[in-house]
Write an enzyme that holds these catalytic residues in place. Structure first.
Site, PDB file in Angstrom:
ATOM      1  N   ASP A 268       0.793  -0.953   0.039  1.00 33.61           N
ATOM      2  CA  ASP A 268      -0.004  -0.308   0.037  1.00 33.61           C
ATOM      3  C   ASP A 268       0.831   1.171   0.152  1.00 33.61           C
ATOM      4  O   ASP A 268       1.937   1.227   0.933  1.00 33.61           O
ATOM      5  CB  ASP A 268      -0.824  -0.027   1.295  1.00 33.61           C
ATOM      6  CG  ASP A 268      -1.885   1.054   1.262  1.00 33.61           C
ATOM      7  OD1 ASP A 268      -3.011   0.996   0.510  1.00 33.61           O
ATOM      8  OD2 ASP A 268      -1.648   2.133   1.637  1.00 33.61           O
ATOM      9  N   ASN A 276      -2.210  12.987  -4.410  1.00 29.58           N
ATOM     10  CA  ASN A 276      -3.387  13.248  -5.361  1.00 29.58           C
ATOM     11  C   ASN A 276      -3.824  14.615  -4.955  1.00 29.58           C
ATOM     12  O   ASN A 276      -4.184  15.604  -5.711  1.00 29.58           O
ATOM     13  CB  ASN A 276      -4.660  12.397  -5.213  1.00 29.58           C
ATOM     14  CG  ASN A 276      -4.497  11.173  -6.117  1.00 29.58           C
ATOM     15  OD1 ASN A 276      -3.541  11.293  -7.129  1.00 29.58           O
ATOM     16  ND2 ASN A 276      -4.983   9.947  -5.751  1.00 29.58           N
ATOM     17  N   HIS A 281      -4.059  14.500  -9.621  1.00 26.84           N
ATOM     18  CA  HIS A 281      -4.545  13.085  -9.985  1.00 26.84           C
ATOM     19  C   HIS A 281      -3.490  12.468 -11.103  1.00 26.84           C
ATOM     20  O   HIS A 281      -3.176  11.285 -11.148  1.00 26.84           O
ATOM     21  CB  HIS A 281      -5.769  12.861 -10.255  1.00 26.84           C
ATOM     22  CG  HIS A 281      -6.791  12.970  -9.036  1.00 26.84           C
ATOM     23  ND1 HIS A 281      -7.149  11.707  -8.320  1.00 26.84           N
ATOM     24  CD2 HIS A 281      -7.510  13.926  -8.602  1.00 26.84           C
ATOM     25  CE1 HIS A 281      -7.692  12.279  -7.413  1.00 26.84           C
ATOM     26  NE2 HIS A 281      -8.161  13.616  -7.379  1.00 26.84           N
ATOM     27  N   ASP A 285      -1.261   9.402 -10.931  1.00 26.69           N
ATOM     28  CA  ASP A 285      -1.459   7.903 -11.852  1.00 26.69           C
ATOM     29  C   ASP A 285      -0.088   7.722 -12.383  1.00 26.69           C
ATOM     30  O   ASP A 285       0.166   6.534 -12.569  1.00 26.69           O
ATOM     31  CB  ASP A 285      -2.319   8.466 -13.051  1.00 26.69           C
ATOM     32  CG  ASP A 285      -3.804   8.618 -12.609  1.00 26.69           C
ATOM     33  OD1 ASP A 285      -4.316   8.052 -11.698  1.00 26.69           O
ATOM     34  OD2 ASP A 285      -4.431   9.058 -13.631  1.00 26.69           O
ATOM     35  N   GLU A 318      -4.482   2.384  -4.529  1.00 28.16           N
ATOM     36  CA  GLU A 318      -3.122   2.486  -4.410  1.00 28.16           C
ATOM     37  C   GLU A 318      -2.392   0.991  -3.797  1.00 28.16           C
ATOM     38  O   GLU A 318      -1.347   1.105  -3.295  1.00 28.16           O
ATOM     39  CB  GLU A 318      -2.518   3.632  -3.607  1.00 28.16           C
ATOM     40  CG  GLU A 318      -2.985   3.653  -2.172  1.00 28.16           C
ATOM     41  CD  GLU A 318      -4.378   4.212  -1.768  1.00 28.16           C
ATOM     42  OE1 GLU A 318      -4.625   4.571  -0.714  1.00 28.16           O
ATOM     43  OE2 GLU A 318      -5.126   4.238  -2.781  1.00 28.16           O
TER      44      GLU A 318
END
Length: 399
Positions: A268, A276, A281, A285, A318
């Site tokens: 994680d 983010n 974002h 990504d 994530e």
């Protein structure tokens, strides 16, 4: 091997557009079909020459007719040679404009010689079956010659035009003997043949275009099915397996190796929401894609039972999960440490200043006597302990 999904498989990919069919491709295919019937055409011409030679016997102009037959035979041999040369150039995808122009010219020349074969017997039409046989044979021959090459209309036009150029003056010269019928026939025959071959050529071309379009549609459909299958099993951003495909793969692995110990690593990314929120974002990504590539490079195929993209998945937003078949938990911990170091050290010049990422790891052993969900739950608890213990570390699940 990169784990990111191919661009055309991304969720935001635009539909593929089928390219237009190139006219040169159509011409090459149609010319190839004309050239492929060269042997059949040669046989038809030989039969015609034999009939004409038989029909001229006893008329008195046998020498002139046999001379024309000999010239036609030589021309047919030259046409056959140029035919083979054109086929080689087509097969090699080489320029063929000059050989094609020569081929068309020769076809026109053969048509002219066929027309000249009426000369020895034109004055004898109506005086016996021989001249009539020759007349009918010539008309049938030029018709067959034109129809065999309708795929490339210019070849048909050349043959018919050559025939008309030499036949029409004969009907004028012998008008007093023959009357108006042969003249009218010669005037009607050639335009009619040209029109028929033109219409036939259009149909052949339309059928070919339809065939090529169907082939491209079939390929496009195959690509679409592959894309659909890919997206059904993979995460569109990272290219890793999705949760359902990972579970299905692990079930297959368990069936293949029912008693093997399979280590599970749950990763994680720490403070991903902050990434983010603070950097956008798009940056988030980019971090996910980069992390997936690191997982690919560290968990090499010799650590897995299969290709790593079939044993590694994006588990959640994530979160990532890795299965190591036949791998003790201590070895899985070593793999996790390599991953942890690489993830913490990753950087990209395109990333915003101040962006960094770490990961918390939970490692468990999935025993063959328990459900997969139990092994994953233990890895999840171990990962949670790594979180509350300060993040960027590895915890092994207790049995």
């Amino acid at each position: 091997m990169k784990m990111t999904a191919p661009a055309e498989y991304r969720a935001n990919a635009t539909p593929l557009n089928l390219p237009e069919i190139d006219e040169s491709q159509i011409h090459s295919i149609m010319l190839g079909r004309v050239l492929s019937i060269g042997n059949s055409s040669q046989i038809a011409m030989l039969i015609a020459a034999a009939l004409i030679g038989f029909g001229v016997v006893g008329i008195g102009n046998e020498k002139l007719m046999w001379l024309l037959i000999a010239v036609q035979a030589v021309l047919q041999r030259v046409v056959a040679a140029v035919n083979r040369m054109l086929q080689r150039k087509l097969d090699a995808r080489q320029p063929n404009r000059l050989p094609f122009a020569l081929f068309v010219f020769l076809k026109g020349l053969t048509g002219a010689v066929w027309g000249l074969m009426m000369l020895p017997v034109v004055a004898h039409l109506g005086s016996g079956p021989g001249p009539l046989l020759i007349c009918v044979t010539l008309i049938v021959t030029i018709t067959i010659s034109a129809m065999l090459t309708t795929a490339v209309w210019s070849i048909s036009v050349a043959a018919v035009t050559g025939f008309f150029v030499t036949l029409f003056p004969q009907t004028l010269y012998f008008y007093d003997v023959l009357g108006p019928v042969p003249l009218v026939v010669s005037l009607v025959l050639s335009p009619t043949l040209i029109w028929i071959t033109k219409e036939q050529s259009k149909q052949v071309r339309a059928a070919l275009v339809n065939e090529l379009q169907n082939e491209r549609l079939a390929l496009h459909l195959e690509d679409a099915l592959q894309q659909s299958d890919y997206l059904a099993r993979h995460d569109s951003l990272t290219g890793l397996l999705n949760r359902r495909a990972f579970q299905s793969k692990l079930s297959e692995l368990r069936q293949e190796q029912p008693e093997a110990a399979i280590s599970l690593i749950l990763v994680d990314l720490d403070h991903f929401k902050a990434i983010n929120d603070n950097f956008g974002h798009e940056s988030g990504d980019a971090v996910l894609v980069s992390t997936a590539e690191i997982i690919d490079s560290v968990t090499r195929p010799d650590d897995l039972s299969a290709r790593c993209d079939e044993a590694t998945a994006r588990w959640g937003g994530e979160e990532f999960i890795i299965a190591l078949v036949g791998c003790p938990i201590e070895a899985a911990a070593s793999v996790s440490e390599r991953l942890r170091v690489r993830i913490a050290a990753q950087a990209d010049p395109k990333w915003p200043d101040g962006l960094s990422v770490t990961g918390s790891f939970g490692v468990s052993l999935w025993d063959h006597q328990e459900d997969l969900a139990v092994g994953i739950a233990r890895a999840d608890k171990a990962m949670y302990r790594a979180k509350i213990s300060g993040r960027n570390q590895i915890e092994l699940a207790a049995r």
